[in-house]
Design an enzyme around this catalytic site. Sequence first.
Site, PDB file in Angstrom:
ATOM      1  N   ASP A 235      40.537   3.167   8.876  1.00 28.71           N
ATOM      2  CA  ASP A 235      40.575   2.819   7.459  1.00 28.71           C
ATOM      3  C   ASP A 235      42.001   3.040   6.958  1.00 28.71           C
ATOM      4  O   ASP A 235      42.857   3.515   7.702  1.00 28.71           O
ATOM      5  CB  ASP A 235      39.541   3.626   6.673  1.00 28.71           C
TER       6      ASP A 235
ATOM      7  N   ASP B 117      29.778   0.593   8.681  1.00 27.81           N
ATOM      8  CA  ASP B 117      30.003   1.955   9.167  1.00 27.81           C
ATOM      9  C   ASP B 117      29.446   2.893   8.128  1.00 27.81           C
ATOM     10  O   ASP B 117      29.353   2.533   6.950  1.00 27.81           O
ATOM     11  CB  ASP B 117      31.498   2.257   9.305  1.00 27.81           C
TER      12      ASP B 117
ATOM     13  N   CYS C 191      11.841   4.990  21.820  1.00 24.44           N
ATOM     14  CA  CYS C 191      13.297   5.110  21.946  1.00 24.44           C
ATOM     15  C   CYS C 191      13.661   5.505  23.376  1.00 24.44           C
ATOM     16  O   CYS C 191      13.027   6.370  23.981  1.00 24.44           O
ATOM     17  CB  CYS C 191      13.825   6.146  20.969  1.00 24.44           C
TER      18      CYS C 191
ATOM     19  N   CYS D 214      16.616   6.756  24.279  1.00 22.95           N
ATOM     20  CA  CYS D 214      17.785   7.645  24.326  1.00 22.95           C
ATOM     21  C   CYS D 214      17.472   8.906  25.137  1.00 22.95           C
ATOM     22  O   CYS D 214      16.316   9.247  25.373  1.00 22.95           O
ATOM     23  CB  CYS D 214      18.280   7.982  22.915  1.00 22.95           C
TER      24      CYS D 214
ATOM     25  N   CYS E 180      15.044  11.376  23.377  1.00 21.23           N
ATOM     26  CA  CYS E 180      13.631  10.988  23.375  1.00 21.23           C
ATOM     27  C   CYS E 180      13.029  10.951  24.781  1.00 21.23           C
ATOM     28  O   CYS E 180      11.830  11.150  24.937  1.00 21.23           O
ATOM     29  CB  CYS E 180      13.459   9.648  22.673  1.00 21.23           C
TER      30      CYS E 180
ATOM     31  N   HIS F 291      20.367  10.657  19.095  1.00 20.33           N
ATOM     32  CA  HIS F 291      19.212   9.814  18.762  1.00 20.33           C
ATOM     33  C   HIS F 291      19.489   8.924  17.549  1.00 20.33           C
ATOM     34  O   HIS F 291      19.233   7.719  17.589  1.00 20.33           O
ATOM     35  CB  HIS F 291      17.950  10.642  18.502  1.00 20.33           C
TER      36      HIS F 291
HETATM   37 ZN   LIG Z   1      15.862   8.609  20.684  1.00 23.11          ZN
END
Ligand SMILES: [Zn+2]
Length: 384
Positions: A98, A279, A317, A319, A322, A348
């Site tokens: 930025d 963002d 999920c 990830c 998870c 996550h």
């Molecule tokens: Zn997750």
Amino acid sequence: MEAVPQVRFQVVAECSHTRARAGLLHTPHGTVETPVFMPVGTQATVKGLTQRDLDREVGARILLANTYHLYLRPGHELIRQLGGLHRFMGWPHAILTDSGGFQVYSLSGLRKITEEGVLFRSHLNGDAHRFTPESTVDVQLALGSDILMALDECPEYPVSREYARQSMERTVRWAAAAFRHYAELERRDGGAPRGELFPIVQGSTFPDLRRECALRLAELDAGGYAIGGLSVGEPRPLSLEMVEACEPLLPAGRPRYAMGVGMPEELPEYVARGIDMMDCVLPSRNARNGCLFTRTGRVIIKQSRYRDDPRPLDEECACHTCRNYSRAYLRHLFQAGEILYSVLATLHNLRRYADIMRQLREAILGGTFPECLAALHSEPPEAA
Ligand SMILES: [Zn+2]
């Protein structure tokens, strides 16, 4: 010698019912699939995550870093000496920085805006500094960013129409100054490879000022455009309305970046309005504070109902969090104030955001974006 554009945007599919589009953003550090959500790495780090996790687990291909913070500490010249921000932080993919303006307005108590730029005091030690349209380009070039932002003034909400107009006009003049400086450096260096500079549309919550700003910035023929001054306290429908006001006036073939948005349920709304990049600190900050986003709604992990809950945070999920840990374990880590909680929670939430963006992109490519939008609307706010 004419400079070769280092950043190139390619629209690969458009939704026929909304303004949504899917694209490819080619940068000196790889190609980014859009629409994209960029995790925020304020201090050249996304709090709680390693760059390896961001790359492999979240699948991030572009990060945002804050010019204001890196300019004050450790200093852009040090980062330049050490080979630029990519090498410094060990991140091989794209980086957007930025302009520093937003942090000056939000963090620095003492500041003064003049025609030349903004005078401010460091929030770290009170030292006096000045950002000008030219100096913030220099700082971002020292960092080696793939996408740079032109210095803007981000007025607070609400402001008078008169102030919003003055401020918007200053932002337009500063953008022109930043582009002149950038072009001069390019000529001087014989078109050496460098990142792309985006100007920022301002105009507070006045649609006509937003439109005027967009039209005047479009004359700069920039490689991309940002829409700033959103999420500064205005009602959320108003933020979307401001995007609707200016988006059709921005060049269609260039990426549009809505700065500082949004909540998971807002991401599809911005995409539907033609936004390619977003963002926000929200997924990472909320993760650390115990608020987790799942496909079945929000999980406030400190709640006692998760004390003996053996299920993963989000059954669907993929990830690392998870796949390996229960809600009960995450709650225990949170209650005990363990560092690992922040790591797993941030991982996550950022993966959830990345998954939403992938889902939206696939829907645009497959011609099912309106259905996808409707389905995301019906998700409950609180998980069962
Ligand atoms: Zn997750």
